[in-house]
Design a protein around this motif. Structure first.
Motif, PDB file in Angstrom:
ATOM      1  N   SER A  66       1.377  -4.341   1.486  1.00  0.00           N
ATOM      2  CA  SER A  66       0.938  -3.713   2.699  1.00  0.00           C
ATOM      3  C   SER A  66       1.386  -2.434   3.167  1.00  0.00           C
ATOM      4  CB  SER A  66       1.225  -4.685   3.817  1.00  0.00           C
ATOM      5  OG  SER A  66       0.602  -5.912   3.413  1.00  0.00           O
ATOM      6  N   LEU A  67       2.610  -2.121   3.064  1.00  0.00           N
ATOM      7  CA  LEU A  67       3.292  -0.873   3.568  1.00  0.00           C
ATOM      8  C   LEU A  67       2.950   0.253   2.625  1.00  0.00           C
ATOM      9  CD1 LEU A  67       7.035  -1.830   4.234  1.00  0.00           C
ATOM     10  CD2 LEU A  67       5.061  -1.193   5.893  1.00  0.00           C
ATOM     11  N   LEU A  68       2.713  -0.044   1.158  1.00  0.00           N
ATOM     12  CA  LEU A  68       2.222   0.993   0.277  1.00  0.00           C
ATOM     13  C   LEU A  68       0.772   1.198   0.753  1.00  0.00           C
ATOM     14  CD1 LEU A  68       3.764  -0.423  -2.814  1.00  0.00           C
ATOM     15  CD2 LEU A  68       4.349   1.967  -1.869  1.00  0.00           C
ATOM     16  N   LEU A  69      -0.221   0.439   1.040  1.00  0.00           N
ATOM     17  CA  LEU A  69      -1.313   0.329   1.098  1.00  0.00           C
ATOM     18  C   LEU A  69      -1.687   1.205   2.620  1.00  0.00           C
ATOM     19  CD1 LEU A  69      -3.079  -2.794  -0.052  1.00  0.00           C
ATOM     20  CD2 LEU A  69      -3.036  -0.752  -1.358  1.00  0.00           C
TER      21      LEU A  69
END
Length: 71
Positions: A66-69
């Motif tokens: 989620s953080l990467l996206l």
């Protein structure tokens, strides 16, 4: 054998194996995976249920993705 009587040794060894198998290319990333392995093994030791560790692993991966996206 001493190893099988000492749960902290099992936890440390499991953390090292977990960190090593995640193809870390830097010391900081290895330390993150090592810590994650220690936590997941500790959760399994406390609960006696592999599903607890698997669920936590899923949650951690989902948060990381989620953080990467988001970026």
């Amino acid at each position: 054998m001493l190893f099988f009587k000492q749960s902290w040794l099992k936890i440390i060894l499991s953390g090292i194996v977990f960190g090593s198998l995640h193809s870390s290319s830097t010391l900081p990333s290895f330390m993150i995976y090592l810590t994650m392995g220690l936590v997941l093994t500790s959760v399994y030791q406390m609960t006696g249920k592999i599903h607890a560790s698997m669920s936590l692993h899923f949650i951690i991966n989902a948060l990381a993705m989620s953080l990467l996206l988001m970026h």
